[in-house]
Design a protein around this motif. Structure first.
Motif, short mmCIF file in Angstrom:
data_model
loop_
_atom_site.label_atom_id
_atom_site.label_comp_id
_atom_site.label_asym_id
_atom_site.label_seq_id
_atom_site.Cartn_x
_atom_site.Cartn_y
_atom_site.Cartn_z
N CYS A 184 0.62 -1.14 -0.04
CA CYS A 184 0.03 0.18 0.04
C CYS A 184 0.93 1.12 0.05
O CYS A 184 0.15 2.22 -0.12
N SER A 185 2.26 1.09 -0.03
CA SER A 185 3.10 2.32 0.24
C SER A 185 3.16 3.15 -1.09
O SER A 185 3.16 4.19 -0.92
N ARG A 187 0.65 3.96 -3.24
CA ARG A 187 -0.57 4.70 -3.20
C ARG A 187 -0.48 5.69 -2.01
O ARG A 187 -0.84 7.00 -2.26
N LYS A 188 0.03 5.43 -0.87
CA LYS A 188 0.24 6.41 0.15
C LYS A 188 1.08 7.37 -0.19
O LYS A 188 0.88 8.60 0.19
N GLU A 189 2.17 6.87 -0.84
CA GLU A 189 3.36 7.80 -1.31
C GLU A 189 2.90 9.17 -2.27
O GLU A 189 3.32 10.25 -1.77
N PHE A 190 2.01 8.55 -3.13
CA PHE A 190 1.51 9.73 -4.03
C PHE A 190 0.19 10.07 -3.91
O PHE A 190 -0.61 10.64 -4.94
N ASN A 191 -0.58 9.65 -2.75
CA ASN A 191 -1.68 10.33 -2.30
C ASN A 191 -2.82 9.75 -3.27
O ASN A 191 -3.62 10.61 -3.62
N ILE A 192 -2.92 8.42 -3.44
CA ILE A 192 -3.95 8.02 -4.53
C ILE A 192 -4.63 6.92 -3.67
O ILE A 192 -4.14 6.03 -3.23
N SER A 193 -6.13 7.41 -3.62
CA SER A 193 -7.04 6.55 -2.81
C SER A 193 -7.26 4.99 -3.51
O SER A 193 -6.99 4.87 -4.66
N LYS A 229 -5.54 7.81 -12.73
CA LYS A 229 -4.05 8.19 -12.71
C LYS A 229 -3.13 7.29 -13.13
O LYS A 229 -3.66 6.01 -13.42
#
Length: 335
Positions: A184-185, A187-193, A229
């Motif tokens: 999950c890192s 999507r978290k890094e690039f702020n993608i839900s 995205k």
């Protein structure tokens, strides 16, 4: 007096970029270092050298960045003599050019993953490359190719006897690439839900990878799926052009250019599907990685990839250089 107990192998590759060839040589070196004396000659200072040294394998820095220089030839000759090399295994036009003249009676193995015919250079330069290649081919004891298409090219266009060619497909580390990888890192890094569709593309940012056609396909996809995205992982000379192309098309907010990444399994885990818009390939590893992780794939219908994917069975194949076909396939797959 030192007594030689193992057969010695020298791997030669230019190492100017870290790509599939460098990765294959790392795989081979790791698998064979217990049975043979393995060493590597390559341009120093990059990711490849770092990984070779991490494996405790002797590394000889040889600057192969200059095409018209005798220094690499002289350096390789000294390495061969000093270390009593029994076999040279080269990959890539520069490495082949510099290593073949010094092989003498030493066994010379050459892996062909991207022939000079596929280089993105002026036709005159390509002719010169091909001329040098043909003049030194007789020095090669045996060729390894990564696809049947390349074997056909060597036999039919270059006249190399088929018994001097062995096809060995590229392989991947299935312990790292498998369906259970849940990262999950990214999507978290690039702020993608998690509910946002994410299209992935991975590779060196060079002309042969065809990423400009993926960028050109983005606006049509956004007309149907405005929130989608795209994440493009990799570095190379075309990166600046691709960013500018995205700016001109007013789609920069929808494309994430990550630069070089070590966590490709994480990129694939985060992506909903993978696009491979290449114009020329040998036998790309990213396809194998995505298949191992059970990711849908849309790829160019070109030699090499067509040996990996059958259209409509284990992926979608589209014509190369066709942004419209690429966007249509992405939309269909998202639907």
């Amino acid at each position: 007096m030192n007594i030689k107990t193992k057969f010695s192998v020298l791997y030669v590759i230019d190492g100017l970029e870290f790509g599939g060839g460098e990765r294959v040589f790392l795989q081979l070196a790791a698998g064979l270092k217990k049975r043979f004396d393995i060493s590597v000659a390559s341009s120093g200072g990059g990711i490849f050298e770092k990984r070779v040294r991490q494996m405790k394998i002797p590394f000889f820095p040889v600057d192969m960045s200059r095409k018209l220089s005798l220094d690499p030839i002289l350096q390789l000759r000294q390495i061969i003599r000093k270390n009593h090399i029994d076999l040279i295994h080269s990959q890539g036009a520069r490495a082949d050019f510099f290593s073949r003249p010094v092989c003498g009676n030493i066994i010379n193995i050459c892996t062909v993953a991207m022939p000079v015919e596929g280089f993105d250079v002026h036709f005159i330069r390509k002719y010169i490359y091909r001329l040098f290649d043909s003049l030194t081919e007789r020095k090669v004891s045996h060729f390894i190719v990564v696809s049947d298409a390349l074997k056909q090219l060597l036999t039919e266009k270059r006249g190399i006897p088929s018994h001097k060619i062995t096809r060995i497909y590229n392989g991947i580390e299935t312990a790292q690439y498998h369906p259970d990888v849940r990262d999950c890192s990214i999507r978290k890094e690039f702020n993608i839900s998690e509910n946002i569709p994410l299209i992935g593309a991975v590779g060196r940012m060079v002309w042969q990878k065809g990423f400009r056609f993926l960028v050109q396909a983005v606006p049509c996809v956004l007309n149907i799926f405005p929130g989608v995205k795209f994440i493009l992982a990799g570095d190379g000379p075309e990166l600046g052009y691709l960013k500018a192309l995205a700016e001109q098309s007013d789609i920069r907010e929808n494309i994430i250019f990550t630069g070089f990444r070590n966590d490709i399994a994480g990129i694939l885990s985060a992506a909903d599907l993978l696009a491979i818009p290449s114009l020329s390939e040998g036998f790309p590893m990213i396809t194998l990685e995505a298949m191992a992780m059970e990711k849908p794939i849309i790829a160019s219908n070109i030699p090499g990839i067509s040996e990996q994917i059958s259209d409509g069975e284990n992926g979608r194949l589209i014509p190369p250089k066709d942004s419209a076909a690429l966007s249509k396939a992405i939309i269909e797959m998202l639907n």
